[in-house]
Write an enzyme that holds these catalytic residues in place. Structure first.
Site: not given
Ligand SMILES: *Cc1c(COP(=O)(O)O)cnc(C)c1O
Length: 387
Positions: A72, A180, A201, A326
């Site tokens: 993401g 999400q 994923g 994070c």
């Molecule tokens: C977890 C998350 C991300 C980051 O995704 P990763 O695959 O862990 O890099 C970005 N945006 C949202 C809203 C998330 O919940």
């Protein structure tokens, strides 16, 4: 099974058995490079094609519009930086919100350093943006609107269809961080006028380190990685075949079970929230009363520190989080809760429980029971301290 109660599914999820099964052949059997000419590679290439279709189907797009990435964060970076580079001749204004994931916010901050003008839309007490404020922010310089589909901390679902309509009317590109929401609630890229969409994923029972960016056909987004021509020349690098297969499988399972799973998880969430508020009457539910993700319960418990609660919960086998995985590493209370108007102290008292279809009512009852004991214990300590 686990000897802990896992209530942090917004941070990551357990890989589903079916997903792992689907991935395994692509490590030691059909491990050929999907770009190669011999048959074991052909099998991998075919599996990638199927996975591309599976992930595309969840948002109603074509498989040629899917670009696999490492997750993401990468997809968010690519979408926003790519549009900024692509449209630098047209304008430099980006509209986003104060409650985005750091993958979006920090990308915008970086672009501000390069000369971008960024509007961070405010949100109301429920974490919802105002469409009027969005419309008013658009100028001839605006090149991109980036608004998340659903918030990772409080679960608030944004009005994507209306945002997309506004973006289309003003001929501005629309990106959504749907990490999400993807596979959890219905999304339709065409109906919502979405030009770019990020997903990952590991938030839906797939593996970590794989995601995709949907890029609407015809959009000339510049490449993210220059390399060997993979992903139609836009994201070089040998494909993560097991990851892609796993994400495809997770996407298909999520799509098939979506309606049923939404109902089930919402039921669990409502039982949990109701019980929690009954046992700890001072607790306040954060986020939108009904426009929220099925599995999200974010609460503030006045008079106790969220971090202390989390440590004690962990000691008793309950995994929860203070808002986002994070922000744990970073100091300070959640930017999302502050944007919603909570005080620093209220924001520091927040705890996020994110449920999945794998949770049981029994587990959730136990979690409430443990939480109550912890809160009572912490309050006693506070009393002793101040009397
Ligand atoms: C977890 C998350 C991300 C980051 O995704 P990763 O695959 O862990 O890099 C970005 N945006 C949202 C809203 C998330 O919940």
């Amino acid at each position: 099974m686990n000897d802990f109660i896992y209530l942090d599914n917004a941070a990551t999820t357990r890989v589903k058995e079916e997903v792992l099964e689907a991935m395994l052949p692509y490590f030691c059997e059909s491990y050929g490079n999907p770009a190669a000419i011999y048959s074991p590679a052909g099998k991998a290439a075919k599996a990638v094609g199927l996975a591309r279709q599976q992930v595309a189907d969840v948002i109603g797009v074509k498989r040629e519009e899917i670009y696999f990435t490492a997750g993401g964060s990468e997809s968010d970076n690519w979408a926003i930086r790519g549009v900024y580079e692509m449209l630098s001749g047209k304008g430099n204004h980006i509209i986003t919100t104060k409650v985005e994931h750091h993958a979006v916010i920090n990308t915008c901050k970086y672009l501000e350093g390069l000369g971008a003008k960024v509007t961070y839309l405010s949100v109301d007490e429920y974490g919802m943006i105002s469409l009027e404020e969005l419309k008013a922010a658009i100028s001839p310089q605006t090149i991109l609107i980036s608004v998340m589909a659903a918030n990772n901390e409080v679960g608030t679902i944004m009005p994507l269809e209306q945002i997309g309509e506004i973006a289309r009317e003003h001929k501005v590109l629309f990106h959504t961080d749907a990490v999400q929401a993807y596979g959890h609630i219905p999304l339709d890229a065409e109906k919502m006028h979405i030009d770019l969409l990020s997903a990952s994923g590991h938030k839906l029972g797939g593996p970590k380190g794989i995601g995709f960016l949907y890029v609407k056909k015809g959009l000339k987004l510049p490449p993210l990685i220059y390399g060997g021509g993979q992903e139609r020349g836009r994201r070089g690098g040998t494909l993560n075949v097991p990851g892609i297969v796993g994400m495809g499988c997770a996407a298909e399972l999520a799509l098939k079970a979506m309606n049923e799973q939404m109902k089930q998880v919402m039921y669990l969430r409502d039982c949990f929230a109701e019980k929690l508020l009954e046992e700890i009457p001072e607790a306040v539910l954060n986020g939108h009363p009904y426009n929220r993700l099925p599995g999200n319960v974010n609460v503030t418990i006045p008079g106790v520190e969220g971090e202390s609660v989390l440590i004690l919960l962990d000691q008793r086998g309950v995994c929860a989080s203070s808002g986002s995985a994070c922000s744990m590493a970073q100091e300070g209370p959640s930017h999302v809760l502050l944007a919603m108007g909570l005080t620093q102290e209220e924001a520091r008292g927040a705890i996020r429980f994110s449920l999945s279809e794998e949770n049981t009512e029994e587990e959730l009852d136990k979690a409430v029971h443990v939480l109550k004991e912890i809160v009572v214990h912490l309050r006693e300590i506070m009393l002793q301290k101040y009397t």
